[in-house]
Design an enzyme around this catalytic site. Sequence first.
Site, mmCIF file in Angstrom:
data_model
loop_
_atom_site.group_PDB
_atom_site.id
_atom_site.type_symbol
_atom_site.label_atom_id
_atom_site.label_comp_id
_atom_site.label_asym_id
_atom_site.label_seq_id
_atom_site.Cartn_x
_atom_site.Cartn_y
_atom_site.Cartn_z
ATOM 1 N N GLU A 16 -5.075 -28.799 37.740
ATOM 2 C CA GLU A 16 -3.712 -28.253 37.718
ATOM 3 C C GLU A 16 -2.715 -29.318 38.181
ATOM 4 O OE1 GLU A 16 -3.006 -24.211 39.166
ATOM 5 O OE2 GLU A 16 -1.351 -25.004 40.358
ATOM 6 N N ALA A 50 8.942 -19.684 39.330
ATOM 7 C CA ALA A 50 9.544 -18.379 39.024
ATOM 8 C C ALA A 50 11.047 -18.422 39.288
ATOM 9 C CB ALA A 50 8.885 -17.319 39.898
ATOM 10 N N ARG A 106 3.113 -12.971 37.778
ATOM 11 C CA ARG A 106 4.335 -12.299 38.207
ATOM 12 C C ARG A 106 5.292 -13.308 38.840
ATOM 13 N NH1 ARG A 106 4.480 -8.605 43.462
ATOM 14 N NH2 ARG A 106 4.377 -10.705 44.339
ATOM 15 N N GLY A 107 4.794 -14.151 39.736
ATOM 16 C CA GLY A 107 5.651 -15.020 40.558
ATOM 17 C C GLY A 107 5.837 -14.378 41.921
HETATM 18 P P1 FAD Z 1 0.371 -9.459 39.975
HETATM 19 O O1 FAD Z 1 -0.929 -9.434 39.291
HETATM 20 O O2 FAD Z 1 1.496 -8.693 39.352
HETATM 21 O O3 FAD Z 1 0.123 -8.924 41.461
HETATM 22 C C1 FAD Z 1 1.156 -8.965 42.439
HETATM 23 C C2 FAD Z 1 0.901 -7.885 43.496
HETATM 24 O O4 FAD Z 1 1.113 -6.596 42.916
HETATM 25 C C3 FAD Z 1 -0.537 -7.865 44.022
HETATM 26 O O5 FAD Z 1 -0.480 -7.499 45.381
HETATM 27 C C4 FAD Z 1 -1.224 -6.779 43.204
HETATM 28 O O6 FAD Z 1 -2.305 -6.172 43.878
HETATM 29 C C5 FAD Z 1 -0.072 -5.796 42.992
HETATM 30 N N1 FAD Z 1 -0.174 -5.085 41.709
HETATM 31 C C6 FAD Z 1 -0.484 -5.621 40.504
HETATM 32 N N2 FAD Z 1 -0.458 -4.682 39.545
HETATM 33 C C7 FAD Z 1 -0.133 -3.518 40.159
HETATM 34 C C8 FAD Z 1 0.078 -2.186 39.704
HETATM 35 N N3 FAD Z 1 -0.074 -1.866 38.414
HETATM 36 N N4 FAD Z 1 0.417 -1.240 40.625
HETATM 37 C C9 FAD Z 1 0.575 -1.570 41.933
HETATM 38 N N5 FAD Z 1 0.406 -2.816 42.417
HETATM 39 C C10 FAD Z 1 0.060 -3.773 41.539
HETATM 40 N N6 FAD Z 1 3.578 -18.834 40.905
HETATM 41 C C11 FAD Z 1 4.587 -19.406 40.214
HETATM 42 O O7 FAD Z 1 5.754 -19.074 40.420
HETATM 43 N N7 FAD Z 1 4.334 -20.413 39.295
HETATM 44 C C12 FAD Z 1 3.079 -20.825 38.999
HETATM 45 O O8 FAD Z 1 2.912 -21.720 38.161
HETATM 46 C C13 FAD Z 1 1.993 -20.210 39.692
HETATM 47 N N8 FAD Z 1 0.722 -20.567 39.424
HETATM 48 C C14 FAD Z 1 -0.323 -19.902 40.026
HETATM 49 C C15 FAD Z 1 -1.642 -20.231 39.682
HETATM 50 C C16 FAD Z 1 -2.712 -19.567 40.276
HETATM 51 C C17 FAD Z 1 -4.132 -19.915 39.842
HETATM 52 C C18 FAD Z 1 -2.471 -18.569 41.264
HETATM 53 C C19 FAD Z 1 -3.614 -17.881 41.949
HETATM 54 C C20 FAD Z 1 -1.162 -18.253 41.626
HETATM 55 C C21 FAD Z 1 -0.078 -18.892 41.014
HETATM 56 N N9 FAD Z 1 1.249 -18.589 41.325
HETATM 57 C C22 FAD Z 1 2.289 -19.191 40.660
HETATM 58 C C23 FAD Z 1 1.556 -17.631 42.408
HETATM 59 C C24 FAD Z 1 1.775 -16.191 41.899
HETATM 60 O O9 FAD Z 1 2.908 -16.112 41.093
HETATM 61 C C25 FAD Z 1 1.911 -15.305 43.141
HETATM 62 O O10 FAD Z 1 0.697 -15.232 43.828
HETATM 63 C C26 FAD Z 1 2.508 -13.932 42.922
HETATM 64 O O11 FAD Z 1 2.905 -13.407 44.176
HETATM 65 C C27 FAD Z 1 1.555 -12.922 42.262
HETATM 66 O O12 FAD Z 1 1.365 -13.216 40.956
HETATM 67 P P2 FAD Z 1 0.290 -12.391 40.080
HETATM 68 O O13 FAD Z 1 0.436 -12.857 38.697
HETATM 69 O O14 FAD Z 1 -1.039 -12.417 40.698
HETATM 70 O O15 FAD Z 1 0.931 -10.913 40.224
#
Ligand code: FAD
Length: 290
Positions: A16, A50, A106-107
Amino acid sequence: MKTTEIFKYKQVFSYEVFPPKKSSNVSTIYKTIEELKKLAPDSISVTYGALGAKNNEETFKIASAIKSYGIESITHLPCIGLTKEDVLEKLEELKKLRIENILALRGDLPEGDYKKGDFTYASDLIRFIKENGNFNIIAACYPEGHIDCKNIVEDVKNLKIKVDAGASQLMTQLFLDNNVFYNFKEKCELADINVPIEAGIMPVVNKKQIEKMTSLCGVKLPKKFIKIMERYEHNPVAMRDAGIAYAIDQIVDLIAQGVDGIHLYTMNNSYIARKVHEAVANLLLEKKAS
Ligand code: FAD
């Protein structure tokens, strides 16, 4: 190529990188990619800030350049603040650049008010991408549970929603204790999550870096790791080498336990990536045809 295909015949090793913060430093990332190319990566992913981070316009350019080096690329795409029209525009751009792999996120939510957009969770974005193109969709996962979620069981249930929405590959947040990862894998199996999971490993080469990660993401520090930091935090070269050795130790164990893949957070440092690669390249075996 859709990166999910690669898991069918080998343990994957991917890297990455992130777009440099200052536009004057952008050229440095291309040097880093040239160095990473020598390590024959299965893919390289590029982060995307994000809520309109300044250097975002570089993400797709870098992902496209990676492909021109003959390496498969993945672009990250966080959805908070974006409208459906914004995402459609980005998908069109990615189609033109022939980028097939998207890490749909999500971010992190900022403190205070922000422009909400059309997507609440990453699963909403995953569903939308699935309906609007032929992309390989990857999702993030959290062996210790996501910092906003009340417990790991809820978090794994939410992860299952992402997989059912169309994520065909997962990448973990960094962790420093492999047992945390093995417990998480078991929970995923129980939840019927059967897509490949790449273990996210970050060689921690200075104290500030890990302090930031623990406050942002809640990563726990094992005693063994704290001892290393206490001993070497004032000796940058020793801390760097100990951080690399620690990551190699984690990776050797993960590979031996049959992990689907390793995703190395390079922090744009090709020296660290090379040192790790030299130590583990011969361990990544092709899968035997069944
Ligand atoms: P989600 O999957 O939407 O989860 C977010 C929270 O909501 C979690 O607590 C989950 O349990 C909860 N949730 C999910 N779905 C539901 C539902 N249906 N009902 C109720 N609760 C729910 N960030 C950036 O800005 N840019 C990047 O390039 C970036 N790269 C990343 C790469 C990796 C490998 C990882 C692990 C993280 C990265 N992040 C990045 C960070 C990420 O954006 C954050 O961790 C963010 O807070 C959560 O993103 P997510 O896609 O996991 O969100």
